[in-house]
Design an enzyme around this catalytic site. Structure first.
Site, PDB file in Angstrom:
ATOM      1  CB  CYS A 114      -0.924   0.010   1.211  1.00 39.88           C
ATOM      2  SG  CYS A 114      -2.053  -1.395   1.237  1.00 39.88           S
ATOM      3  CG  HIS A 253      -3.234   3.577   2.249  1.00 40.87           C
ATOM      4  ND1 HIS A 253      -3.757   3.188   1.044  1.00 40.87           N
ATOM      5  CD2 HIS A 253      -3.200   2.471   3.043  1.00 40.87           C
ATOM      6  CE1 HIS A 253      -4.040   1.893   1.110  1.00 40.87           C
ATOM      7  NE2 HIS A 253      -3.707   1.434   2.307  1.00 40.87           N
ATOM      8  CG  ASN A 283      -6.490  -0.774   1.376  1.00 36.85           C
ATOM      9  OD1 ASN A 283      -5.803  -0.380   0.433  1.00 36.85           O
ATOM     10  ND2 ASN A 283      -5.980  -1.200   2.511  1.00 36.85           N
TER      11      ASN A 283
HETATM   12  O1  UT7 Z   1      -3.411  -1.000   3.826  1.00 36.68           O
HETATM   13  C1  UT7 Z   1      -3.186  -1.465   5.111  1.00 36.68           C
HETATM   14  C2  UT7 Z   1      -4.008  -2.646   5.309  1.00 36.68           C
HETATM   15  N1  UT7 Z   1      -4.865  -2.835   6.361  1.00 36.68           N
HETATM   16  C3  UT7 Z   1      -5.333  -1.994   7.307  1.00 36.68           C
HETATM   17  O2  UT7 Z   1      -5.027  -0.864   7.422  1.00 36.68           O
HETATM   18  C4  UT7 Z   1      -6.321  -2.582   8.232  1.00 36.68           C
HETATM   19  C5  UT7 Z   1      -6.122  -2.160   9.658  1.00 36.68           C
HETATM   20  N2  UT7 Z   1      -7.129  -2.741  10.519  1.00 36.68           N
HETATM   21  C6  UT7 Z   1      -8.423  -2.386  10.476  1.00 36.68           C
HETATM   22  O3  UT7 Z   1      -8.818  -1.539   9.695  1.00 36.68           O
HETATM   23  C7  UT7 Z   1      -9.349  -2.999  11.505  1.00 36.68           C
HETATM   24  O4  UT7 Z   1      -8.592  -3.712  12.416  1.00 36.68           O
HETATM   25  C8  UT7 Z   1     -10.434  -3.900  10.875  1.00 36.68           C
HETATM   26  C9  UT7 Z   1     -11.427  -3.065  10.103  1.00 36.68           C
HETATM   27  C10 UT7 Z   1      -9.798  -4.943   9.984  1.00 36.68           C
HETATM   28  C11 UT7 Z   1     -11.203  -4.609  11.984  1.00 36.68           C
HETATM   29  O5  UT7 Z   1     -11.794  -3.666  12.847  1.00 36.68           O
HETATM   30  P1  UT7 Z   1     -11.611  -3.800  14.433  1.00 36.68           P
HETATM   31  O6  UT7 Z   1     -12.402  -2.716  15.029  1.00 36.68           O
HETATM   32  O7  UT7 Z   1     -10.129  -3.848  14.715  1.00 36.68           O
HETATM   33  O8  UT7 Z   1     -12.310  -5.163  14.720  1.00 36.68           O
HETATM   34  P2  UT7 Z   1     -11.672  -6.499  15.350  1.00 36.68           P
HETATM   35  O9  UT7 Z   1     -10.703  -7.105  14.401  1.00 36.68           O
HETATM   36  O10 UT7 Z   1     -11.221  -6.182  16.750  1.00 36.68           O
HETATM   37  O11 UT7 Z   1     -12.946  -7.405  15.417  1.00 36.68           O
HETATM   38  C12 UT7 Z   1     -14.073  -7.078  16.209  1.00 36.68           C
HETATM   39  C13 UT7 Z   1     -15.142  -8.113  15.974  1.00 36.68           C
HETATM   40  C14 UT7 Z   1     -14.631  -9.542  16.032  1.00 36.68           C
HETATM   41  O12 UT7 Z   1     -15.607 -10.332  16.665  1.00 36.68           O
HETATM   42  P3  UT7 Z   1     -15.432 -10.767  18.189  1.00 36.68           P
HETATM   43  O13 UT7 Z   1     -14.152 -11.562  18.228  1.00 36.68           O
HETATM   44  O14 UT7 Z   1     -15.361  -9.501  18.964  1.00 36.68           O
HETATM   45  O15 UT7 Z   1     -16.667 -11.582  18.444  1.00 36.68           O
HETATM   46  C15 UT7 Z   1     -14.520  -9.960  14.585  1.00 36.68           C
HETATM   47  O16 UT7 Z   1     -14.679 -11.331  14.394  1.00 36.68           O
HETATM   48  O17 UT7 Z   1     -15.688  -7.956  14.655  1.00 36.68           O
HETATM   49  C16 UT7 Z   1     -15.673  -9.212  13.980  1.00 36.68           C
HETATM   50  N3  UT7 Z   1     -15.525  -8.977  12.540  1.00 36.68           N
HETATM   51  C17 UT7 Z   1     -16.583  -8.742  11.751  1.00 36.68           C
HETATM   52  N4  UT7 Z   1     -17.897  -8.660  11.985  1.00 36.68           N
HETATM   53  C18 UT7 Z   1     -18.713  -8.396  10.947  1.00 36.68           C
HETATM   54  C19 UT7 Z   1     -14.400  -8.936  11.795  1.00 36.68           C
HETATM   55  N5  UT7 Z   1     -14.701  -8.695  10.518  1.00 36.68           N
HETATM   56  C20 UT7 Z   1     -16.044  -8.561  10.454  1.00 36.68           C
HETATM   57  C21 UT7 Z   1     -16.945  -8.286   9.407  1.00 36.68           C
HETATM   58  N6  UT7 Z   1     -18.264  -8.203   9.697  1.00 36.68           N
HETATM   59  N7  UT7 Z   1     -16.549  -8.089   8.139  1.00 36.68           N
END
Ligand code: UT7
Length: 337
Positions: A114, A253, A283
């Protein structure tokens, strides 16, 4: 005033096919509300089989050359930032060079995920500042949806495909690329990576055990990104001899609206000075910053003398930032975009 690179052309390509959050609701257990609240994304574009990485790069590059009023034979160098080439050999830059007919140009790919476009911009700008090139094409292009596991809800909602390109030319005016900051922390390499590649290579001709897919430790990347986006931008601003209040437009980004918000707060910038299109494209990896830049230029949001910050982060883990003083004043009879 020394010799610098300035942006004289820009272009984009976005595939036609739109994949909405509602479409994803039928593919994995997710919801439009979750995706919008946690990321800011509403829809993204998906490349069709004919929309290869090279084809998307060529479409964006042709627009950039047209904006600059240049022919392909005027290019000295073609740099393509991508981690999703159509093949590992030859480079996408070589395929693009042939496609454009940029017969005088050297061509190579640059892999920094990225952060790739901002890395490539720094490299192109150095060639121009050093006097080894007059005119450089820099493309950021990725088709990460080809590497996304569409049964993994933690990644498949985030990514989209596209391309953005700029033309850099030499100038001695008070404009152009004022500073560049490049960084990397490879200790975080396995926070965001393509899984199954080593198995594929060691299969040695036998059927590989699984197809490689992208994997991500989302919260690790999130914490890293929130820290590094603001820090890298500040470093580039200071290196340019400026203060955050001198910045007219912040182009980060587009990975997560919450990361963008946090960086804007850190720099004390109001959201009116921040370019955001993550809702429409998600993204797009190396394409995200140049697509934003081209949109801002086409929208008339960039005026000569404006200070613009470009900043990106991603797999590597790597990051890059640059301050650009916009110089394009338009050429009589030639419209932008
Ligand atoms: O270019 C660089 C590449 N990547 C990034 O910059 C990504 C950086 N990270 C992020 O943007 C965030 O960490 C995410 C958007 C990927 C995730 O958001 P978060 O607020 O950090 O959520 P989390 O990973 O802590 O997950 C919270 C909950 C989990 O459930 P439990 O364990 O609390 O029951 C996940 O399983 O949300 C769940 N979850 C979803 N729920 C519905 C994860 N993905 C999804 C989804 N829909 N698509």
């Amino acid at each position: 005033m020394g010799r610098r690179a300035t942006i004289t052309g820009w272009g984009t390509y976005l595939p036609d096919r739109v994949l909405t959050n509602h479409d994803l609701e039928h593919m994995v257990e997710t919801s439009d509300e979750w995706i919008v609240a946690r990321t800011g994304i509403r829809e993204r574009r998906l490349a069709a089989p004919t929309e290869t990485t090279t084809a998307m790069a060529a479409a964006a590059a042709r627009q950039a050359l047209a904006t600059a009023g240049l022919g392909p034979d005027q290019l000295d160098l073609v740099i393509v930032a991508t981690v999703t080439p159509d093949t590992l050999m030859p480079s996408t830059a070589s395929l693009l060079q042939a496609e454009l007919g940029a017969s005088r140009a050297g061509a190579f790919d640059l892999a920094a995920a990225c952060s790739g476009f901002v890395y490539a911009l720094a490299v192109g700008a150095q060639f121009i500042a050093a006097g080894t090139a007059q005119t450089v094409l820099v493309v950021g292009v990725d088709a990460l949806t080809r590497w996304v596991d569409f049964s993994d809800r933690s990644t498949c909602v985030l990514f989209g495909d596209g391309a953005g390109a700029v033309v850099l030319q030499a100038t001695t005016a008070d404009e152009g690329i004022l500073s560049t900051v490049l960084g990397s922390d490879g200790t975080g390499a396995w926070s965001l990576y393509i899984d199954g590649f080593r198995e594929l290579l060691s299969a040695n001709g036998a059927t590989p055990p699984k197809r490689p897919y992208m994997r991500m430790k989302g919260s690790e990347v999130f914490r890293f990104s929130v820290r590094v986006l603001g820090e890298a931008a500040l470093e580039a601003i200071q290196q340019a001899g400026l203060q955050p209040q001198d910045i007219d437009l912040f182009i980060p980004h587009q990975a997560n609206l919450r990361i963008i918000d946090a960086a804007a707060k850190r720099l004390g910038l109001p959201m009116e000075k921040v370019w955001v299109n993550i809702d429409r494209y998600g993204n797009t990896s190396a394409a995200s910053v140049p697509i934003c830049l081209a949109e801002a230029a086409d929208a008339g949001a960039l005026k000569p003398g404006m200070n613009v910050v470009l900043v990106a982060f991603g797999a590597g883990l790597a990051w890059a930032a640059s301050v650009v003083r916009w110089g394009w004043q338009g050429v009589p009879g030639r419209e932008a975009g």
